[in-house]
Design a protein around this motif. Sequence first.
Motif, PDB file in Angstrom:
ATOM      1  N   GLY A  65       3.277   9.146  -2.337  1.00 47.77           N
ATOM      2  CA  GLY A  65       1.814   8.967  -2.691  1.00 47.77           C
ATOM      3  C   GLY A  65       1.571   7.693  -2.402  1.00 47.77           C
ATOM      4  O   GLY A  65       2.316   7.098  -1.707  1.00 47.77           O
ATOM      5  N   GLY A  66       0.613   7.038  -2.966  1.00 47.05           N
ATOM      6  CA  GLY A  66      -0.064   5.875  -2.715  1.00 47.05           C
ATOM      7  C   GLY A  66       0.274   4.738  -3.656  1.00 47.05           C
ATOM      8  O   GLY A  66      -0.154   3.930  -3.857  1.00 47.05           O
ATOM      9  N   GLN A  67       1.390   5.212  -4.351  1.00 47.36           N
ATOM     10  CA  GLN A  67       1.791   4.357  -5.518  1.00 47.36           C
ATOM     11  C   GLN A  67       3.034   3.622  -5.227  1.00 47.36           C
ATOM     12  O   GLN A  67       3.832   2.983  -6.039  1.00 47.36           O
ATOM     13  N   GLY A  68       3.181   3.095  -3.930  1.00 46.31           N
ATOM     14  CA  GLY A  68       4.198   2.333  -3.350  1.00 46.31           C
ATOM     15  C   GLY A  68       5.442   2.898  -3.136  1.00 46.31           C
ATOM     16  O   GLY A  68       6.434   2.448  -2.502  1.00 46.31           O
ATOM     17  N   GLY A  69       5.649   4.129  -3.457  1.00 43.99           N
ATOM     18  CA  GLY A  69       6.521   5.117  -2.910  1.00 43.99           C
ATOM     19  C   GLY A  69       7.980   5.127  -3.665  1.00 43.99           C
ATOM     20  O   GLY A  69       8.732   4.189  -2.834  1.00 43.99           O
ATOM     21  N   GLU A 118       4.687  -4.278   3.921  1.00 41.91           N
ATOM     22  CA  GLU A 118       3.724  -3.804   4.964  1.00 41.91           C
ATOM     23  C   GLU A 118       2.526  -3.079   4.158  1.00 41.91           C
ATOM     24  O   GLU A 118       1.518  -3.136   4.938  1.00 41.91           O
ATOM     25  N   ARG A 119       2.803  -2.635   3.253  1.00 48.46           N
ATOM     26  CA  ARG A 119       1.891  -1.551   2.525  1.00 48.46           C
ATOM     27  C   ARG A 119       1.139  -2.495   1.492  1.00 48.46           C
ATOM     28  O   ARG A 119       0.197  -2.118   0.859  1.00 48.46           O
ATOM     29  N   ALA A 124      -3.133  -3.633  -2.646  1.00 44.71           N
ATOM     30  CA  ALA A 124      -3.564  -4.443  -3.327  1.00 44.71           C
ATOM     31  C   ALA A 124      -5.048  -4.617  -3.322  1.00 44.71           C
ATOM     32  O   ALA A 124      -5.795  -4.625  -4.198  1.00 44.71           O
ATOM     33  N   LYS A 125      -5.519  -4.387  -2.035  1.00 42.56           N
ATOM     34  CA  LYS A 125      -7.057  -4.244  -1.931  1.00 42.56           C
ATOM     35  C   LYS A 125      -7.808  -2.835  -2.555  1.00 42.56           C
ATOM     36  O   LYS A 125      -8.806  -3.138  -3.214  1.00 42.56           O
ATOM     37  N   SER A 126      -6.908  -1.842  -2.661  1.00 44.55           N
ATOM     38  CA  SER A 126      -7.472  -0.780  -3.362  1.00 44.55           C
ATOM     39  C   SER A 126      -7.509  -1.090  -5.036  1.00 44.55           C
ATOM     40  O   SER A 126      -8.296  -0.395  -5.559  1.00 44.55           O
ATOM     41  N   TYR A 127      -7.018  -2.149  -5.483  1.00 39.89           N
ATOM     42  CA  TYR A 127      -7.356  -2.463  -6.709  1.00 39.89           C
ATOM     43  C   TYR A 127      -8.161  -3.621  -7.076  1.00 39.89           C
ATOM     44  O   TYR A 127      -8.144  -4.323  -8.210  1.00 39.89           O
ATOM     45  N   LEU A 128      -9.168  -3.900  -6.202  1.00 39.19           N
ATOM     46  CA  LEU A 128     -10.096  -4.812  -6.106  1.00 39.19           C
ATOM     47  C   LEU A 128     -11.490  -4.283  -6.166  1.00 39.19           C
ATOM     48  O   LEU A 128     -11.485  -3.128  -6.186  1.00 39.19           O
ATOM     49  N   SER A 129     -12.372  -4.636  -7.186  1.00 41.06           N
ATOM     50  CA  SER A 129     -13.424  -4.151  -7.615  1.00 41.06           C
ATOM     51  C   SER A 129     -14.327  -4.090  -6.186  1.00 41.06           C
ATOM     52  O   SER A 129     -13.973  -4.688  -5.168  1.00 41.06           O
ATOM     53  N   TRP A 150       0.139  -9.565   1.684  1.00 38.98           N
ATOM     54  CA  TRP A 150      -0.215  -9.721  -0.052  1.00 38.98           C
ATOM     55  C   TRP A 150      -0.226 -11.226  -0.437  1.00 38.98           C
ATOM     56  O   TRP A 150      -1.050 -11.632  -1.092  1.00 38.98           O
ATOM     57  N   PRO A 151       0.992 -11.836  -0.030  1.00 32.81           N
ATOM     58  CA  PRO A 151       1.277 -13.214  -0.390  1.00 32.81           C
ATOM     59  C   PRO A 151      -0.167 -14.127   0.013  1.00 32.81           C
ATOM     60  O   PRO A 151      -0.739 -15.086  -0.816  1.00 32.81           O
TER      61      PRO A 151
END
Length: 172
Positions: A65-69, A118-119, A124-129, A150-151
């Motif tokens: 899924g999309g949760q980091g796998g 690379e994911r 992280a973007k998907s957890y931005l408002s 991400w960094p």
Amino acid sequence: MSFEQFQAEVGATLLQVQQGLTAVQQTQQQQGQILAELQQRQMEQAAAAVQQPTDVQGDGMLFGGGQGGLPPQAPEVREQVPRTTLKNPDVFTGVREKAERWCTDMDDWFANAQTAPERQLGLAKSYLSPELKDWFDLVKLEDGIGFCDWPALKDTLLHRYRDKYVRRAVKK
């Protein structure tokens, strides 16, 4: 064999070749349509996977899924690993006091979910408002590159939202 018979045989053979080529072209078109449909389904599934965790085993654990796998594991390995469900990170809304905590939570979540570097940026973007997603996209449009990982996003967010007293202490 007369010339007329030869011409008729050549004509019949050419007609068969033409029909064969037409059949091959139709098959290729059908294969192209099937491939396009499969690619569309894969894109839809990937988009859905980013939206929701996938519990493929029905045991409350998030795999794929999309949760980091966390990868599915063989039954003998699965028995040795404690069953844990990862809580999804909160959405960051730009509240200054929560920036550092959110970044730390994301780092922890990536580590616990064994998310490939690379994911991490996309997740992280998907957890931005929505407003911060717009800002994220605007940065990409302005410099043509955007954030490389991400960094880089984390450093920018911390610099932008870090408490002014903390910034003053860091400067001293």
